[in-house]
Design a protein around this motif. Structure first.
Motif, mmCIF file in Angstrom:
data_model
loop_
_atom_site.group_PDB
_atom_site.id
_atom_site.type_symbol
_atom_site.label_atom_id
_atom_site.label_comp_id
_atom_site.label_asym_id
_atom_site.label_seq_id
_atom_site.Cartn_x
_atom_site.Cartn_y
_atom_site.Cartn_z
ATOM 1 N N TYR A 38 0.841 -1.188 0.000
ATOM 2 C CA TYR A 38 0.000 0.000 0.000
ATOM 3 C C TYR A 38 0.878 1.241 0.000
ATOM 4 C CZ TYR A 38 -3.906 -3.023 1.258
ATOM 5 O OH TYR A 38 -4.863 -3.997 1.250
ATOM 6 N N PHE A 81 -4.180 0.782 -2.266
ATOM 7 C CA PHE A 81 -3.729 -0.547 -2.662
ATOM 8 C C PHE A 81 -2.874 -0.501 -3.920
ATOM 9 C CE2 PHE A 81 -3.714 -4.987 -3.262
ATOM 10 C CZ PHE A 81 -4.106 -5.273 -4.549
ATOM 11 N N GLN A 111 -1.273 -7.171 -4.562
ATOM 12 C CA GLN A 111 -1.383 -8.293 -3.644
ATOM 13 C C GLN A 111 -0.784 -9.524 -4.310
ATOM 14 O OE1 GLN A 111 -5.102 -10.441 -2.757
ATOM 15 N NE2 GLN A 111 -4.656 -10.101 -0.594
ATOM 16 N N ARG A 122 -2.316 -11.413 -7.324
ATOM 17 C CA ARG A 122 -3.744 -11.636 -7.160
ATOM 18 C C ARG A 122 -4.558 -10.359 -7.330
ATOM 19 N NH1 ARG A 122 -5.633 -16.395 -4.919
ATOM 20 N NH2 ARG A 122 -4.194 -18.049 -5.529
ATOM 21 N N GLY A 123 -3.873 -9.243 -7.316
ATOM 22 C CA GLY A 123 -4.586 -7.984 -7.487
ATOM 23 C C GLY A 123 -3.618 -6.854 -7.740
ATOM 24 N N LEU A 148 3.582 0.796 2.783
ATOM 25 C CA LEU A 148 3.244 -0.208 3.782
ATOM 26 C C LEU A 148 3.124 -1.580 3.147
ATOM 27 C CD1 LEU A 148 0.486 1.871 5.564
ATOM 28 C CD2 LEU A 148 2.608 1.148 6.654
ATOM 29 N N GLY A 179 -9.024 -16.526 3.082
ATOM 30 C CA GLY A 179 -9.880 -15.917 2.081
ATOM 31 C C GLY A 179 -10.309 -14.518 2.455
ATOM 32 N N LEU A 180 -11.489 -14.149 2.004
ATOM 33 C CA LEU A 180 -11.988 -12.790 2.199
ATOM 34 C C LEU A 180 -12.074 -12.455 3.669
ATOM 35 C CD1 LEU A 180 -13.273 -10.258 0.873
ATOM 36 C CD2 LEU A 180 -15.490 -11.350 1.252
ATOM 37 N N GLY A 181 -11.505 -11.323 3.996
ATOM 38 C CA GLY A 181 -11.612 -10.864 5.362
ATOM 39 C C GLY A 181 -10.483 -11.254 6.269
ATOM 40 N N SER A 182 -9.488 -11.951 5.741
ATOM 41 C CA SER A 182 -8.336 -12.227 6.600
ATOM 42 C C SER A 182 -7.703 -10.904 6.991
ATOM 43 C CB SER A 182 -7.314 -13.080 5.851
ATOM 44 O OG SER A 182 -7.835 -14.363 5.602
ATOM 45 N N PRO A 183 -7.517 -10.669 8.288
ATOM 46 C CA PRO A 183 -6.999 -9.375 8.716
ATOM 47 C C PRO A 183 -5.608 -9.103 8.175
ATOM 48 C CG PRO A 183 -7.339 -10.839 10.599
ATOM 49 C CD PRO A 183 -7.790 -11.565 9.394
ATOM 50 N N LEU A 184 -5.369 -7.851 7.833
ATOM 51 C CA LEU A 184 -4.056 -7.432 7.385
ATOM 52 C C LEU A 184 -3.183 -7.108 8.588
ATOM 53 C CD1 LEU A 184 -5.065 -4.996 4.517
ATOM 54 C CD2 LEU A 184 -4.004 -7.233 4.244
#
Lengths: 114, 107
Positions: free
Chosen positions: A35, A45, A48, A55-56, A90, A98-103
Motif C-alpha cells: 500500500y 492498494f 497483492q 492476485r490484485g 506499507l 480468504g476474504l476478510g483475513s486481517p491485514l
C-alpha cells in the motif's frame, strides 16, 4: 513471533532513480500486499501476491512492480521516481482464510523523492 | 472498484465524550474491516463485520454494519487519550480503505 518487517525504514531518492523496498511477512502468512499512504490519506492498494502469484493490482502506473519469493517475502520496485511518489509504503501480510483475513502491517518505508 | 467514504475527516473531543465515525458506500459491501493508526504508526486491525445489521463490541468500542450493507459505524464511549489516532474502514479483499477519521482527545 516477529511481525511484518520492512526495509529500509527511510529512503531518500532523486527524481528519475529507481527504488526497491523489501518486506518479510509473518511466519505462516502466504499473502503479501503493498500500500501507498500519502500523508493525511488512507492506504492506497498497489499489489497483492499470494503463493508468488499476483492476485490484485491497484490503479498505479507500470513504473510500479512487485514480486514474491518462494519464502513469501516480497519486493516492491518503483522506476523513474517522481516527486509524487513520496509517501509511506506499507507492506501487509495476511493468514490463509480468504476474504476478510486481517491485514498485519509492517512499520513501513518512508520514501522521500527530491 | 468499491469506494468507501468516511465522515468526519477530523474530530476533536474532550476526554470522556463519545465519538462516532461513519463509513459509507453507494454499493453493497461484502464486508467491512476497521483499523486504527496511531500517529507515526501503522494501521492495526480492530474488527471485521460481514453480516447485515451486525453489531460487535470491544470494551468501549461498538462497531455496526448497516442493514443494507452500505454503511458502517464505529462508536467509542467515554473517549480516553489512548484512543487518539486515525480510524479507517476497509472493504473488499482488503483492497479499499476509506479516507479515515482523525480523532484528537483533549485531556
Amino acid at each position: 513471533d516477529a511481525g511484518v518487517t520492512q526495509s529500509p525504514t527511510h529512503l531518500i531518492k532523486t527524481r528519475g532513480q529507481h527504488v526497491t523496498l523489501r518486506c518479510s511477512p509473518i511466519s505462516g502468512h502466504k499473502s503479501v500486499s503493498w500500500y501507498q499512504q500519502v500523508l493525511g490519506q488512507g492506504p492506497q492498494f498497489i499489489f497483492q501476491y499470494y503463493e508468488k502469484e499476483e492476485r490484485g493490482r491497484g490503479n498505479f502506473p507500470d513504473r510500479f512492480s512487485a514480486r514474491q519469493f518462494p519464502n513469501y517475502s516480497s519486493e516492491l520496485n518503483v522506476n523513474a521516481l517522481l516527486l509524487g511518489d513520496s509517501a509511506l509504503y506499507l507492506c501487509a501480510s495476511s493468514p490463509p482464510g480468504g476474504l476478510g483475513s486481517p491485514l498485519h502491517f509492517g512499520n513501513g518505508t518512508r520514501l522521500t523523492v527530491t | 472498484g468499491q469506494q468507501v467514504m468516511q465522515i468526519p475527516q477530523y474530530q476533536h473531543v474532550q476526554e470522556g465524550e463519545d465519538f462516532t465515525t461513519y463509513c459509507n458506500s453507494s454499493t453493497t459491501l461484502s464486508n467491512i474491516q476497521w483499523y486504527k493508526q496511531r500517529p507515526g504508526g501503522h494501521p492495526v486491525f480492530l474488527i471485521q463485520l460481514v453480516k447485515s445489521g451486525e453489531v460487535k463490541k470491544q470494551k468501549r468500542l461498538t462497531f455496526q454494519f448497516g442493514e443494507a450493507k452500505k454503511n458502517s459505524s464505529l462508536h467509542i464511549t467515554a473517549t480516553q487519550t489512548t484512543d487518539v489516532g486515525t480510524y479507517f474502514c476497509a472493504t473488499g479483499n482488503q483492497f479499499y480503505f476509506g479516507t479515515g477519521t482523525s480523532l484528537t482527545v483533549i485531556p
